[in-house]
Design a protein around this motif. Structure first.
Motif, PDB file in Angstrom:
ATOM      1  N   LEU A   7     -36.239  29.734  -4.224  1.00 14.05           N
ATOM      2  CA  LEU A   7     -37.151  28.911  -5.028  1.00 14.05           C
ATOM      3  C   LEU A   7     -36.543  28.485  -6.356  1.00 14.05           C
ATOM      4  CD1 LEU A   7     -40.689  30.517  -4.484  1.00 14.05           C
ATOM      5  CD2 LEU A   7     -39.945  28.225  -3.834  1.00 14.05           C
ATOM      6  N   GLU A   8     -35.825  29.393  -7.020  1.00 20.60           N
ATOM      7  CA  GLU A   8     -35.260  29.050  -8.321  1.00 20.60           C
ATOM      8  C   GLU A   8     -34.215  27.944  -8.198  1.00 20.60           C
ATOM      9  OE1 GLU A   8     -36.133  29.778 -11.377  1.00 20.60           O
ATOM     10  OE2 GLU A   8     -37.827  30.827 -10.463  1.00 20.60           O
ATOM     11  N   GLU A   9     -33.406  28.024  -7.152  1.00 22.65           N
ATOM     12  CA  GLU A   9     -32.405  26.983  -6.903  1.00 22.65           C
ATOM     13  C   GLU A   9     -33.090  25.657  -6.589  1.00 22.65           C
ATOM     14  OE1 GLU A   9     -28.675  26.070  -3.843  1.00 22.65           O
ATOM     15  OE2 GLU A   9     -29.986  27.803  -3.521  1.00 22.65           O
ATOM     16  N   LEU A  10     -34.146  25.746  -5.789  1.00 23.13           N
ATOM     17  CA  LEU A  10     -34.896  24.546  -5.414  1.00 23.13           C
ATOM     18  C   LEU A  10     -35.548  23.917  -6.640  1.00 23.13           C
ATOM     19  CD1 LEU A  10     -35.532  23.211  -2.619  1.00 23.13           C
ATOM     20  CD2 LEU A  10     -37.740  24.372  -2.719  1.00 23.13           C
ATOM     21  N   ARG A  11     -36.108  24.747  -7.496  1.00 23.81           N
ATOM     22  CA  ARG A  11     -36.770  24.251  -8.707  1.00 23.81           C
ATOM     23  C   ARG A  11     -35.786  23.530  -9.618  1.00 23.81           C
ATOM     24  NH1 ARG A  11     -38.960  28.587  -9.966  1.00 23.81           N
ATOM     25  NH2 ARG A  11     -41.055  28.182  -9.147  1.00 23.81           N
ATOM     26  N   GLU A  12     -34.600  24.064  -9.746  1.00 27.15           N
ATOM     27  CA  GLU A  12     -33.599  23.464 -10.632  1.00 27.15           C
ATOM     28  C   GLU A  12     -33.217  22.061 -10.187  1.00 27.15           C
ATOM     29  OE1 GLU A  12     -29.062  24.396 -12.228  1.00 27.15           O
ATOM     30  OE2 GLU A  12     -30.250  25.985 -11.286  1.00 27.15           O
ATOM     31  N   VAL A  13     -33.138  21.867  -8.870  1.00 27.27           N
ATOM     32  CA  VAL A  13     -32.744  20.555  -8.333  1.00 27.27           C
ATOM     33  C   VAL A  13     -33.933  19.611  -8.217  1.00 27.27           C
ATOM     34  CG1 VAL A  13     -31.797  19.361  -6.307  1.00 27.27           C
ATOM     35  CG2 VAL A  13     -30.806  21.536  -7.057  1.00 27.27           C
ATOM     36  N   CYS A  14     -35.064  20.133  -7.728  1.00 28.46           N
ATOM     37  CA  CYS A  14     -36.200  19.277  -7.341  1.00 28.46           C
ATOM     38  C   CYS A  14     -37.190  18.999  -8.467  1.00 28.46           C
ATOM     39  CB  CYS A  14     -36.946  19.911  -6.166  1.00 28.46           C
ATOM     40  SG  CYS A  14     -35.933  20.129  -4.705  1.00 28.46           S
ATOM     41  N   GLN A  15     -37.182  19.832  -9.498  1.00 32.07           N
ATOM     42  CA  GLN A  15     -38.136  19.655 -10.592  1.00 32.07           C
ATOM     43  C   GLN A  15     -37.396  19.600 -11.927  1.00 32.07           C
ATOM     44  OE1 GLN A  15     -41.104  22.773 -10.249  1.00 32.07           O
ATOM     45  NE2 GLN A  15     -41.976  21.910  -8.390  1.00 32.07           N
ATOM     46  N   PRO A  16     -36.603  18.548 -12.139  1.00 28.66           N
ATOM     47  CA  PRO A  16     -35.843  18.438 -13.389  1.00 28.66           C
ATOM     48  C   PRO A  16     -36.760  18.404 -14.602  1.00 28.66           C
ATOM     49  CG  PRO A  16     -35.848  16.356 -12.184  1.00 28.66           C
ATOM     50  CD  PRO A  16     -36.423  17.384 -11.257  1.00 28.66           C
ATOM     51  N   GLN A  17     -36.379  19.144 -15.617  1.00 28.56           N
ATOM     52  CA  GLN A  17     -37.210  19.252 -16.817  1.00 28.56           C
ATOM     53  C   GLN A  17     -37.407  17.914 -17.505  1.00 28.56           C
ATOM     54  OE1 GLN A  17     -39.076  21.808 -18.068  1.00 28.56           O
ATOM     55  NE2 GLN A  17     -38.581  22.616 -16.036  1.00 28.56           N
ATOM     56  N   ALA A  18     -36.413  17.041 -17.417  1.00 28.11           N
ATOM     57  CA  ALA A  18     -36.541  15.728 -18.064  1.00 28.11           C
ATOM     58  C   ALA A  18     -37.736  14.966 -17.522  1.00 28.11           C
ATOM     59  CB  ALA A  18     -35.264  14.920 -17.860  1.00 28.11           C
ATOM     60  N   LYS A  19     -37.973  15.083 -16.208  1.00 30.08           N
ATOM     61  CA  LYS A  19     -39.108  14.394 -15.595  1.00 30.08           C
ATOM     62  C   LYS A  19     -40.416  15.084 -15.947  1.00 30.08           C
ATOM     63  CE  LYS A  19     -41.237  13.157 -11.182  1.00 30.08           C
ATOM     64  NZ  LYS A  19     -41.819  11.938 -11.739  1.00 30.08           N
ATOM     65  N   LEU A  20     -40.436  16.407 -15.840  1.00 31.95           N
ATOM     66  CA  LEU A  20     -41.671  17.145 -16.078  1.00 31.95           C
ATOM     67  C   LEU A  20     -42.116  17.055 -17.535  1.00 31.95           C
ATOM     68  CD1 LEU A  20     -41.141  20.370 -13.930  1.00 31.95           C
ATOM     69  CD2 LEU A  20     -42.063  18.155 -13.266  1.00 31.95           C
TER      70      LEU A  20
END
Length: 255
Positions: A7-20
C-alpha cells in the motif's frame, strides 16, 4: 496475476501529494475518506487487465444512474442516488490511480473523466427537477434543468481557462493565479469560501442535500422539502455563475 503491491508503494505512485494538496485538484471527500478506500480497490485492480478508461466509463455510468435513481419515488430513490454518487467518486479516484500505476494516462481518459463530471452533476439536478415535479413535467422540471445548465456553465468556465491558456501557449495555471487582483472581489471570494455554500453545486453534496429533503418529504408526506431544496440549489447555482466568471476575469488565470 502477481502479488498485490504494498500500500505504501502504491500510495507514493498513485496519490502524488502535489495533486492531493491542490485546492482545485481534489474533492474534499477524496481527501477526507475516499482516497483511503480507493487505494484498496486500486491495489487489486492493478493486478487485472481492467484499463483506466474502462473504470472511467464505469464512473460515468454511476453518475448518470444517480440522476435516474431520483426518478424512483420516496426515500429509496434518494438513498440510491447518494450511493451511486459515492461510487462515482470512488471510480473517479480509482481510474486515475490505476492509470498512474500502469503508466496508461491518456488524453481520451482525461476527456471522458471531465465529460463524466458534467453529465453526473447535470443528470442529478435534472432528476431532482423530475422528482420535484412529481408527474415529471411542469415548472419544477424546468427549474431542475435550469440548475443543471448552471452547474455545467460553472464547470465549463473553469475548464475553458485551460483551453484559453493552451491556445496561448501557456502552462497550467497554479493556485496562486486564482487569487483576484481586485481587493473587493478577493474579500467577497474569501467570505464565500468561509461558508463553503458553493459546494452544494457539486453532485456529491447536492445528492446529500436531496437525501435530507427526501427524509423531510417522508415525515411531512409531501414534496415541499424537495422543492425548497431544489429552489435553493437553483438560486445558489445562478448566483455562482456570474460570480465565478468575475472571479476568473479578475484573477491572473488568463494572463
Amino acid at each position: 496475476m502477481g502479488a498485490a503491491p504494498v500500500l505504501e508503494e502504491l500510495r507514493e505512485v498513485c496519490q502524488p501529494q502535489a495533486k492531493l494538496a491542490s485546492r482545485n485538484g481534489e474533492h474534499w471527500a477524496g481527501r477526507l475518506y475516499m482516497r483511503r478506500v480507493s487505494l484498496r480497490f486500486t491495489r487489486q485492480l492493478v493486478r487485472t487487465r481492467i484499463t483506466p478508461d474502462q473504470l472511467t466509463w464505469t464512473m460515468v455510468g454511476c453518475g448518470v444512474a444517480a440522476g435516474a435513481a431520483l426518478l424512483i419515488p420516496g426515500l429509496a430513490g434518494a438513498v440510491l442516488a447518494v450511493i451511486l454518487m459515492q461510487l462515482f467518486l470512488l471510480f473517479d479516484c480509482v481510474d486515475g490511480e490505476v492509470a498512474r500505476w500502469k503508466g496508461q494516462n491518456s488524453a481520451s481518459g482525461i476527456y471522458v473523466d471531465r465529460l463524466g463530471a458534467y453529465l453526473a452533476d447535470a443528470a442529478l439536478l435534472a432528476g431532482a427537477g423530475f422528482r420535484a415535479a412529481e408527474n415529471g413535467f411542469g415548472g419544477w422540471l424546468s427549474v431542475g434543468i435550469a440548475t443543471a445548465l448552471g452547474v455545467v456553465l460553472l464547470k465549463a468556465s473553469t475548464d475553458l481557462v485551460d483551453v484559453a491558456r493552451a491556445r496561448r501557449g501557456l502552462g497550467v495555471a497554479d493556485d496562486e493565479s486564482t487569487r483576484p487582483r481586485s481587493q473587493g472581489v478577493a474579500t467577497v471570494r474569501r467570505l464565500a469560501a468561509a461558508f463553503k455554500i458553493h459546494r452544494v453545486t457539486n453532485g456529491i453534496e447536492a445528492s446529500l442535500v436531496l437525501l435530507v429533503a427526501a427524509v423531510a418529504d417522508a415525515v411531512t408526506d409531501g414534496l415541499e422539502p424537495t422543492r425548497w431544496a431544489l429552489g435553493a440549489l437553483a438560486a445558489i447555482t445562478w448566483v455562482m455563475v456570474p460570480a465565478h466568471l468575475l472571479s476568473i476575469l479578475s484573477s491572473s488565470r488568463l494572463r
